[in-house]
Design a protein around this motif. Structure first.
Motif, mmCIF file in Angstrom:
data_model
loop_
_atom_site.group_PDB
_atom_site.id
_atom_site.type_symbol
_atom_site.label_atom_id
_atom_site.label_comp_id
_atom_site.label_asym_id
_atom_site.label_seq_id
_atom_site.Cartn_x
_atom_site.Cartn_y
_atom_site.Cartn_z
ATOM 1 N N VAL A 203 0.843 -1.399 -0.032
ATOM 2 C CA VAL A 203 0.079 0.188 0.074
ATOM 3 C C VAL A 203 0.924 1.310 -0.196
ATOM 4 N N GLU A 204 1.908 1.259 0.822
ATOM 5 C CA GLU A 204 3.088 2.502 0.575
ATOM 6 C C GLU A 204 3.314 2.591 -0.656
ATOM 7 N N GLU A 205 3.747 1.678 -1.478
ATOM 8 C CA GLU A 205 4.361 1.972 -2.870
ATOM 9 C C GLU A 205 3.162 2.496 -3.725
ATOM 10 N N LYS A 206 1.994 2.030 -3.538
ATOM 11 C CA LYS A 206 0.669 2.421 -4.310
ATOM 12 C C LYS A 206 0.484 3.910 -4.102
ATOM 13 N N THR A 207 0.433 4.143 -2.916
ATOM 14 C CA THR A 207 0.216 5.495 -2.212
ATOM 15 C C THR A 207 1.291 6.455 -2.793
ATOM 16 N N SER A 208 2.424 6.290 -2.540
ATOM 17 C CA SER A 208 3.757 7.433 -2.988
ATOM 18 C C SER A 208 3.901 7.254 -4.398
ATOM 19 N N ARG A 209 3.361 6.252 -5.232
ATOM 20 C CA ARG A 209 3.374 6.269 -6.739
ATOM 21 C C ARG A 209 4.669 5.544 -7.295
ATOM 22 N N VAL A 211 5.294 2.390 -7.007
ATOM 23 C CA VAL A 211 5.190 1.181 -7.686
ATOM 24 C C VAL A 211 4.925 1.396 -9.382
ATOM 25 N N GLU A 212 4.480 2.642 -9.750
ATOM 26 C CA GLU A 212 4.468 2.804 -10.951
ATOM 27 C C GLU A 212 5.983 3.129 -11.816
ATOM 28 N N LEU A 213 6.695 3.612 -10.859
ATOM 29 C CA LEU A 213 8.201 3.471 -11.382
ATOM 30 C C LEU A 213 8.898 2.145 -11.592
ATOM 31 N N LEU A 214 8.477 1.419 -10.354
ATOM 32 C CA LEU A 214 9.231 -0.100 -10.376
ATOM 33 C C LEU A 214 8.489 -0.880 -11.636
ATOM 34 N N LEU A 215 7.320 -0.562 -11.976
ATOM 35 C CA LEU A 215 6.606 -1.566 -12.852
ATOM 36 C C LEU A 215 7.122 -1.128 -14.311
ATOM 37 N N SER A 216 7.616 -0.111 -14.217
ATOM 38 C CA SER A 216 8.189 0.402 -15.679
ATOM 39 C C SER A 216 9.183 -0.567 -16.265
ATOM 40 N N GLN A 222 6.879 -10.065 -10.513
ATOM 41 C CA GLN A 222 8.509 -10.240 -10.067
ATOM 42 C C GLN A 222 8.458 -9.361 -8.807
ATOM 43 N N LEU A 223 7.807 -8.146 -8.723
ATOM 44 C CA LEU A 223 7.941 -7.398 -7.612
ATOM 45 C C LEU A 223 7.284 -7.980 -6.433
ATOM 46 N N THR A 386 -6.181 2.959 -8.630
ATOM 47 C CA THR A 386 -6.197 4.114 -7.669
ATOM 48 C C THR A 386 -7.576 4.360 -7.183
ATOM 49 N N GLY A 387 -7.647 5.189 -6.419
ATOM 50 C CA GLY A 387 -9.194 5.497 -6.149
ATOM 51 C C GLY A 387 -9.750 4.837 -5.179
#
Length: 398
Positions: A203-209, A211-216, A222-223, A386-387
Motif C-alpha cells: 500500500v505504501e508503494e501504491k500511495t507514493s506512486r 510502484v508505477e516507477l518499479l513496474l516500468s 516479480q515485484l 487508484t481511488g
C-alpha cells in the motif's frame, strides 16, 4: 531466480533488517527470553529444593540416628543431625539464625522431644517413624530374629495390582505443553509480522506512486515475489534467532533435563512449517493488499486474514493441545491453513504418525501454486488501481 526478483528481495530484506525500530524490538525480545529463562530457572530450583529440618540428639539417644536418617530419606526430608548436650540444645533451639527444630533425649524407645515453641508436624512424624523402627528392631532382636530380613520382607509386602482393562493415559505433560505453546506463539508472531509488513509495503508503494516507477522496469509478479521473499527471509531470521536463543537459554540453564521433547528437532520442524505457513499466508496478504490504495483501508483487507490466522492458533492451543490424537486434530492436520499450527504441536506431544506429516506437507505444497495464481492475478490487476477499494470479483475477472 531472475535478477529483478533478487534485487527486490535484497532491498526488502535490507530495509527491514537495518531499521532502528526492528533492531530495538529484536534486542528487547532477546533480552526478554534470556531474563525469562533465568527467572524460570530460579523458581524451578526453589521448587525442587525439598524441605529440610535439623534435629539434635543426646549422647544416650544416638541409637536413633540411623532410623532418623532412614525415615527422612523415605519422606524426602533433608535432615541435619547432630549430637549436643541439653544446654547446647536449648541455646540452639532459640537461636535467631538457623534454629534447631527438635532435641531428643532420654530413652530411645520413648524419647523426650524438646522444641522452641510449636513442634513441626513433619519433624513429629519423622521422630515417630524412627522410634517405631527402633522399637521394632529391638523387639525382633530380642526374639532372636534378624531385623534386616524383617525389613526386607516388610518393604516387599504390598498387593500386586492387575487391571482387566488397560487404563487410559491421561497424565498432563507440562514441559511438552510449554514447548508447544511457545512454538505456535513464535509462529503466529512471525506470520502476523510478515503479513503486516507485506501489506503495508504494497500500500505504501501504491500511495507514493513508487510502484508505477518499479513496474516500468519489472513485472508485477516479480515485484510481488521479491517482496514476499525478502520479508520472508527477515521473518525467518527472527524465528531462527529467537527460537535459537530460547533453545540455548533453556539448555544452558539445565531446564531441558526433565523435558521429553527434543527441543532442537521441534525447532527444526517449526522452521519447516514457518516456510510453508508463511508462503501460504504471505501470498494472500500481498495479493489482497493491492486491492486498496490508502493506509486507512488496510484493515478491511488484513482483518479477515488475521482472523484466518488466529482461528487455527486458538483451536490448536485449546483443542489440539488437550487431545492431539482426537478426530478433529487429525482432520485439521490435512487442512493447509491449520497445518502450520497443528502439526508442530502434535509432533511435540508425540501424537503425529510419520505418514500424516508427509501427507500434510504434500497438501500444502499442492495448495501453494493455486495461491500463487490467485494472488498474482489479484496483484496484477489491483496494484495500479487508484481511488476507492477494488472489489475482489473485479480483480479476478478475465
Amino acid at each position: 531466480m531472475s535478477s529483478p526478483v533478487w534485487m527486490v528481495t535484497k532491498r526488502e530484506f535490507r530495509t527491514r533488517m537495518m531499521t532502528k525500530s526492528n533492531i530495538i524490538s529484536l534486542s528487547i525480545m532477546l533480552a526478554v527470553i534470556v531474563v525469562g529463562a533465568v527467572v524460570a530457572s530460579f523458581f524451578l530450583d526453589r521448587e525442587t529444593e525439598g524441605p529440610s529440618s535439623s534435629v539434635a540428639v543426646e549422647q544416650g539417644v544416638t541409637d536413633l540416628q540411623p532410623h532418623l536418617e532412614q525415615a527422612a530419606s523415605e519422606q524426602g526430608l533433608a535432615l541435619e543431625l547432630s549430637t549436643l548436650t541439653t544446654d547446647e540444645a536449648e541455646q540452639a533451639l532459640i537461636a535467631e539464625e538457623d534454629p534447631l527444630d527438635a532435641y531428643l533425649s532420654g530413652d530411645p524407645s520413648a524419647p523426650r522431644m524438646l522444641v522452641a515453641e510449636n513442634a513441626d508436624p513433619a519433624v513429629v512424624e519423622l521422630v515417630t517413624d524412627a522410634v517405631n523402627a527402633y522399637v521394632l528392631t529391638e523387639q525382633i532382636g530380642a526374639l532372636g530374629g534378624d531385623p534386616a530380613d524383617v525389613g526386607t520382607a516388610l518393604a516387599t509386602a504390598a498387593p500386586q495390582v492387575e487391571s482387566l482393562v488397560a487404563p487410559e493415559e491421561s497424565e498432563f505433560d507440562g514441559p511438552a505443553f510449554v514447548v508447544s505453546v511457545v512454538m505456535i506463539s513464535l509462529l503466529l508472531f512471525a506470520l502476523i509480522g510478515g503479513g503486516s509488513m507485506i501489506s503495508m509495503g504494497v500500500v505504501e508503494e501504491k500511495t507514493s506512486r513508487v510502484v508505477e516507477l518499479l513496474l516500468s522496469t519489472i513485472k508485477p509478479t516479480q515485484l510481488l515475489a521479491g517482496k514476499i521473499l525478502g520479508i520472508g527471509a527477515y521473518a525467518l531470521f527472527q524465528i531462527v534467532v529467537l527460537g535459537g536463543a530460547l533453545t540455548l537459554a533453556v539448555t544452558a540453564l539445565g531446564l531441558t533435563e526433565d523435558i521429553a521433547v527434543d527441543v532442537g528437532a521441534a525447532l527444526g520442524l517449526l522452521i519447516v512449517w514457518f516456510l510453508l505457513g508463511y508462503t501460504i499466508y504471505a501470498l494472500l496478504f500481498g495479493g489482497f493488499a493491492a486491492l486498496v490504495s490508502r493506509q486507512e483501508e488496510i484493515g478491511s483487507v488484513t482483518t479477515p486474514l488475521m482472523f484466518l490466522l488466529f482461528v487455527p492458533y486458538y483451536v490448536t492451543m485449546f483443542v489440539v493441545v488437550n487431545d492431539p490424537d482426537s478426530t478433529l486434530a487429525r482432520v485439521l492436520t490435512f487442512v493447509p491453513f491449520f497445518a502450520p499450527f497443528v502439526v508442530p504441536v502434535r509432533d511435540a506431544l508425540g501424537g503425529l504418525p510419520l505418514w500424516e506429516l508427509g501427507v500434510s506437507i504434500g497438501l500444502c505444497l499442492v495448495t501453494i501454486p493455486v495461491l500463487i495464481w490467485l494472488s498474482a492475478r489479484v496483484y496484477q490487476r489491483g496494484v495500479l488501481h487508484t481511488g476507492g477499494r477494488m472489489k475482489l470479483t473485479e480483480a479476478l475477472k478475465g
